[in-house]
Design a protein around this motif. Structure first.
Motif: not given
Length: 350
Positions: A17-19, A42-44, A208-210
């Motif tokens: 889980q990225v976001i 943030k870039s994702t 932070r952390d998605g």
């Protein structure tokens, strides 16, 4: 220009889980900066707005219309990357106008848009050069010009200044701020550099952390952080953190010093004090002892890097011409109103 709304969006790569269930509004005409450590997502998030990454859950709206399934070209966005990605065999003029030519615009329209963008970016005299004959800052201007000619609703910047040297980064920040004022465009900008964020943003989004830790103006995040992560991330040098124990209206620091504290506080507490709020001066109340390890001289300002008796690292800003040398033990005082308190979970206690 356009407003961007992210509603409970998520991004997953398999089980990763990225976001995470993120909601954010980027107001029409604002300069919003996403900031956070590497890997925070943030870039994702920016690429999801651009259409370069699929949204796993939630909705993206651009100018009030759902954009989840729109092709990137149909979203009305233009993206400027960290890598300029210029065609080395083409002149500056051809690089800037290439996307318009491919889209079928006639030569007169392409030339007019290229000329206008070059004038805005002050690179009209470079239109006949090739990328190999440009400086890093000039190449970045060409990449931005390539975005401008498309007349997008939203400009997306993914760490566009990270390849430039320190002096060029400062000058390009000024150029980007001027560009935003001139175009009155909606800009969403990603950086890991909190100085860039503080300089450019109308609104900063700390991630932070998605997840979003806090949003607000630069002044709000600096002066009123919600938690210890934001307090430490925003500000350079970062805020000093000192372990303490609160009991009966008294705060005892790990160094042995005591301070009055709000009656509501009890148990382990972290005290936060910014370097500029700590004054090297002996003989006043609430003084703590600091051993100076190194002095960073910056002309009108000096930063004293030292440690408390319990070895906690401390940075003190010294603007007055106080005679201090490395290895010396000094007293430091501060105003109680400048102290911030954080509980054991890192949340701000107000």
């Amino acid at each position: 220009m356009a407003r961007v709304e992210l509603k409970n969006v998520a991004k997953r790569y398999g089980s990763a889980q990225v976001i995470r269930d993120l909601s954010l509004t980027v107001e029409d005409g604002s300069f919003t900066v996403l900031v956070g450590p590497s890997g925070c997502g943030k870039s994702t998030l920016l690429r999801m707005v651009a259409g370069l990454e699929e949204i796993s859950a939630g909705n993206l709206e651009i100018a009030g219309h759902k954009a989840n399934d729109l092709d990137p070209v149909a979203r009305g966005v233009a993206m400027v990357f960290q890598n300029y990605a210029l065609y080395p065999h083409m002149t500056v003029a051809r690089n800037i106008g290439f996307a318009l030519k491919i889209a079928g615009h006639d030569k007169a329209d392409v030339d007019a848009r290229v000329s206008q963008a070059a004038e805005v970016l002050q690179i009209s005299h470079l239109l006949d050069r090739k990328p190999a004959n440009l400086s890093g800052g000039q190449r970045q201007r060409v990449a931005i010009g390539r975005a401008i000619v498309r007349d997008p609703q939203i400009f997306l910047f993914d760490e566009p200044l990270s390849n430039l040297d320190a002096e060029l980064r400062v000058s390009m920040r000024v150029e980007l701020a001027r560009l935003h004022r001139r175009l009155k465009a909606t800009m969403l900008y990603v950086t890991h550099d909190q100085t860039e964020a503080m300089t450019l943003a109308d609104k900063i989004v700390v991630m932070r952390d998605g997840e979003i830790e806090q949003t607000g103006t630069p002044e709000q995040l600096y002066g009123d952080p919600d938690n210890i992560f934001v307090a430490g991330f925003i500000g350079s040098p970062q805020m000093n953190f000192i372990s303490a124990e609160a009991r009966g209206g008294t705060l005892r620091l790990a160094s042995g010093a005591t301070l009055p504290c709000p009656q509501a506080l009890s148990g382990p507490i972290t005290v936060g004090i910014r370097p500029e709020h700590m004054v090297p001066q002996i003989g006043r109340s609430h003084t703590i002892d600091v051993t100076v390890d190194m002095i960073e001289y910056l002309g009108g300002t000096r930063y004293l890097y030292g440690r408390l008796p319990d070895d906690t690292a401390i940075v003190v800003e010294a603007r007055d011409r106080v005679d201090i040398t490395a290895g010396e033990q000094i007293g430091v005082t501060f105003n109680e109103n400048d102290v911030m308190f954080f509980d054991a979970a890192g949340k701000r206690v107000r």
